[in-house]
Motif scaffolding. Structure first.
Motif, PDB file in Angstrom:
ATOM      1  N   ARG A  96       0.827  -1.342  -0.092  1.00  0.00           N
ATOM      2  CA  ARG A  96      -0.034  -0.084   0.026  1.00  0.00           C
ATOM      3  C   ARG A  96       0.568   1.298   0.084  1.00  0.00           C
ATOM      4  NH1 ARG A  96      -3.182   2.285   4.319  1.00  0.00           N
ATOM      5  NH2 ARG A  96      -2.518  -0.057   5.338  1.00  0.00           N
ATOM      6  N   THR A  97       2.048   0.909   0.998  1.00  0.00           N
ATOM      7  CA  THR A  97       2.826   2.243   0.834  1.00  0.00           C
ATOM      8  C   THR A  97       2.907   1.902  -0.660  1.00  0.00           C
ATOM      9  OG1 THR A  97       3.953   1.759   2.354  1.00  0.00           O
ATOM     10  CG2 THR A  97       5.331   3.169   1.644  1.00  0.00           C
ATOM     11  N   ALA A  98       3.575   1.317  -1.332  1.00  0.00           N
ATOM     12  CA  ALA A  98       4.416   1.520  -2.749  1.00  0.00           C
ATOM     13  C   ALA A  98       2.783   2.532  -3.760  1.00  0.00           C
ATOM     14  CB  ALA A  98       4.448  -0.047  -3.206  1.00  0.00           C
ATOM     15  N   GLY A  99       2.243   1.706  -3.517  1.00  0.00           N
ATOM     16  CA  GLY A  99       0.637   2.271  -4.263  1.00  0.00           C
ATOM     17  C   GLY A  99       0.157   3.707  -3.792  1.00  0.00           C
ATOM     18  N   GLU A 100       0.526   4.462  -2.799  1.00  0.00           N
ATOM     19  CA  GLU A 100       0.678   5.760  -2.294  1.00  0.00           C
ATOM     20  C   GLU A 100       1.368   6.766  -3.142  1.00  0.00           C
ATOM     21  OE1 GLU A 100       0.408   5.535   1.527  1.00  0.00           O
ATOM     22  OE2 GLU A 100      -1.548   4.775   1.773  1.00  0.00           O
ATOM     23  N   PHE A 101       2.783   5.610  -2.897  1.00  0.00           N
ATOM     24  CA  PHE A 101       3.609   6.490  -3.494  1.00  0.00           C
ATOM     25  C   PHE A 101       4.441   6.605  -5.032  1.00  0.00           C
ATOM     26  CE2 PHE A 101       4.558   7.689   1.655  1.00  0.00           C
ATOM     27  CZ  PHE A 101       4.697   8.985   1.433  1.00  0.00           C
ATOM     28  N   ARG A 102       5.133   5.690  -5.557  1.00  0.00           N
ATOM     29  CA  ARG A 102       4.711   5.291  -6.618  1.00  0.00           C
ATOM     30  C   ARG A 102       3.845   4.120  -7.112  1.00  0.00           C
ATOM     31  NH1 ARG A 102       7.931   7.577  -5.204  1.00  0.00           N
ATOM     32  NH2 ARG A 102      10.721   7.624  -4.762  1.00  0.00           N
ATOM     33  N   PRO A 103       2.520   4.338  -7.799  1.00  0.00           N
ATOM     34  CA  PRO A 103       1.135   4.393  -8.256  1.00  0.00           C
ATOM     35  C   PRO A 103       1.371   3.620  -9.340  1.00  0.00           C
ATOM     36  CG  PRO A 103       0.697   6.256  -8.171  1.00  0.00           C
ATOM     37  CD  PRO A 103       2.092   6.065  -7.352  1.00  0.00           C
ATOM     38  N   GLU A 104       2.931   3.690 -10.213  1.00  0.00           N
ATOM     39  CA  GLU A 104       2.915   3.647 -11.658  1.00  0.00           C
ATOM     40  C   GLU A 104       4.015   2.553 -11.566  1.00  0.00           C
ATOM     41  OE1 GLU A 104       5.968   6.354 -11.143  1.00  0.00           O
ATOM     42  OE2 GLU A 104       3.726   6.303  -9.837  1.00  0.00           O
ATOM     43  N   ARG A 105       4.362   2.327 -10.569  1.00  0.00           N
ATOM     44  CA  ARG A 105       5.019   1.100 -10.699  1.00  0.00           C
ATOM     45  C   ARG A 105       4.998   0.140  -8.962  1.00  0.00           C
ATOM     46  NH1 ARG A 105      10.705   1.644 -10.933  1.00  0.00           N
ATOM     47  NH2 ARG A 105       9.999  -0.789 -11.676  1.00  0.00           N
ATOM     48  N   ALA A 106       3.817   0.429  -8.978  1.00  0.00           N
ATOM     49  CA  ALA A 106       3.560  -0.657  -7.031  1.00  0.00           C
ATOM     50  C   ALA A 106       3.253  -2.044  -8.110  1.00  0.00           C
ATOM     51  CB  ALA A 106       2.076  -0.624  -6.967  1.00  0.00           C
ATOM     52  N   ALA A 107       2.930  -2.649  -9.407  1.00  0.00           N
ATOM     53  CA  ALA A 107       3.125  -3.495 -10.127  1.00  0.00           C
ATOM     54  C   ALA A 107       4.067  -4.241 -10.076  1.00  0.00           C
ATOM     55  CB  ALA A 107       2.045  -3.628 -11.152  1.00  0.00           C
ATOM     56  N   ASP A 108       4.690  -3.803 -10.199  1.00  0.00           N
ATOM     57  CA  ASP A 108       7.047  -3.853  -9.876  1.00  0.00           C
ATOM     58  C   ASP A 108       7.456  -4.412  -8.808  1.00  0.00           C
ATOM     59  OD1 ASP A 108       6.330  -3.039 -12.858  1.00  0.00           O
ATOM     60  OD2 ASP A 108       7.524  -1.607 -12.818  1.00  0.00           O
ATOM     61  N   LEU A 109       6.779  -4.804  -7.412  1.00  0.00           N
ATOM     62  CA  LEU A 109       7.142  -4.524  -6.727  1.00  0.00           C
ATOM     63  C   LEU A 109       6.189  -5.822  -6.163  1.00  0.00           C
ATOM     64  CD1 LEU A 109       8.476  -4.475  -3.901  1.00  0.00           C
ATOM     65  CD2 LEU A 109       6.310  -2.650  -2.891  1.00  0.00           C
ATOM     66  N   ALA A 110       6.935  -7.243  -5.605  1.00  0.00           N
ATOM     67  CA  ALA A 110       5.929  -8.450  -4.627  1.00  0.00           C
ATOM     68  C   ALA A 110       6.815  -8.169  -3.174  1.00  0.00           C
ATOM     69  CB  ALA A 110       6.196  -8.948  -5.443  1.00  0.00           C
ATOM     70  N   VAL A 111       6.236  -8.663  -2.463  1.00  0.00           N
ATOM     71  CA  VAL A 111       6.630  -8.617  -0.956  1.00  0.00           C
ATOM     72  C   VAL A 111       5.908  -9.700  -0.832  1.00  0.00           C
ATOM     73  CG1 VAL A 111       5.831  -7.548   1.091  1.00  0.00           C
ATOM     74  CG2 VAL A 111       5.895  -6.087  -0.580  1.00  0.00           C
ATOM     75  N   LEU A 112       7.517 -10.513   0.117  1.00  0.00           N
ATOM     76  CA  LEU A 112       7.398 -11.884   0.528  1.00  0.00           C
ATOM     77  C   LEU A 112       7.399 -11.664   2.566  1.00  0.00           C
ATOM     78  CD1 LEU A 112       7.077 -15.364   0.336  1.00  0.00           C
ATOM     79  CD2 LEU A 112       9.606 -14.457  -0.481  1.00  0.00           C
ATOM     80  N   HIS A 113       6.496 -12.087   2.365  1.00  0.00           N
ATOM     81  CA  HIS A 113       7.066 -12.937   4.520  1.00  0.00           C
ATOM     82  C   HIS A 113       7.149 -14.148   4.755  1.00  0.00           C
ATOM     83  CE1 HIS A 113       4.194 -14.018   8.131  1.00  0.00           C
ATOM     84  NE2 HIS A 113       5.750 -13.195   8.326  1.00  0.00           N
TER      85      HIS A 113
END
Length: 308
Positions: A96-113
């Motif tokens: 969600r932080t990536a979506g707020e600050f880099r909305p055009e790049r959010a899909a290029d981030l994967a988060v693995l818990h």
């Protein structure tokens, strides 16, 4: 697509106020258990990303992203980022932080818990961003201080596609990782890291750019992958020699490797066959010498006979 350099240079990064706002939202109190010290200075993030020397088509692995300070800078510089986070709260908030600050790049981030000490290539591949054609080629991370060395060595062992990287660790750990043979700080981390890569210290980071501020400075460590010095012996066998040699630093290698070889006499024989002085100490050897020793280890029957 990756932002052009002029856009990336001016894109907003998390400020100290942003970090504290996110922490308050999550009721987050940084813990020593997970080594949480969050970077709150955007210029430090820009410095780290610049020093990482990333190509715009790279897939970057970040370990311990926390609230996302470095993550945003990495998204500006690379094609894709996979962030591995052990804290379920910050892991859930990061997309969600990536979506707020880099909305055009959010899909290029994967988060693995996940726990980075148990990380596998299969886990990363399962969440790989669509834009990434392969697994990670670079590791850039503010590593948790309490597990920095084992995390780095595990990543290098499990992810052979990592070609280079830059990690931030305690300054004394940075000195150990980058230490050459014969230096005061050369030891197990130095030798094992050298099995995988050429390693160098790339800078020092002060305490005031973190929240909470640590008591000691941090160091940047850069590495470039290379082939192991000897391909005829297993890494585990070489690392067993390294561990034995440094378990008793004050002893000569003839004495320190006695249990490993089967006896002091077999240790001396092995060292001479490997072209190593039995009176030398572990801190004088490079990783190639440790590999030669491992390659000349007596067979099991001779070790058992020596111990009988």
């Amino acid at each position: 697509m990756v932002q052009p350099p002029d856009t990336a240079a001016t894109a907003p990064l998390l400020s100290a106020a942003d970090v504290r706002r996110l922490a308050a939202e999550l009721d987050l109190r940084p813990t020593k258990q997970w080594g949480q010290n969050f970077v709150i200075d955007p210029n430090t993030i820009r410095r780290i990303v610049a020093a990482a020397d990333l190509a715009p088509d790279e897939h970057v692995l970040e370990i311990g992203p926390g609230l996302g300070s470095l993550t945003l800078g990495l998204l500006d510089a690379a094609a894709a980022v996979t962030a591995v986070e052990i804290d379920p709260v910050t892991a859930a908030r990061l997309p969600r932080t990536a979506g707020e600050f880099r909305p055009e790049r959010a899909a290029d981030l994967a988060v693995l818990h996940a726990d980075a000490l148990a990380l596998s290539a299969e886990q990363i591949d399962a969440v790989r961003p669509p834009v990434a054609a392969t697994g990670p080629t670079a590791l850039v991370a503010n590593l948790p201080y309490n597990v920095a060395v084992p995390v780095l060595l595990h990543a290098l062992a499990e992810l052979p596609g990592l070609r280079h990287g830059l990690v931030m660790v305690q300054e004394e750990v940075a000195d150990r990782l980058a230490a050459p043979p014969g230096s005061r700080t050369y030891g197990v981390p130095s030798a094992k890291a050298a099995w995988y890569a050429d390693v160098r210290k790339a800078g020092v980071i002060g305490t005031q750019v973190f929240w909470p501020a640590p008591r000691i400075h941090s160091g940047l460590v850069a590495f470039t992958r290379r082939e192991p010095p000897v391909d005829s012996v297993a890494r585990t066998d070489v690392f067993a020699v390294v561990d034995a040699a440094f378990a008793q630093r004050r002893k000569t290698l003839r004495a320190a490797l006695a249990s490993w070889a089967g006896s002091p006499a077999l240790a001396e024989e092995t060292l001479l066959a490997a072209g190593v002085d039995p009176k030398a100490r572990g801190e004088s050897l490079d990783i190639a010498a440790f590999a030669r020793i491992a390659a000349h280890r007596p067979d099991a029957s001779r070790r058992q006979g020596a111990c009988a």
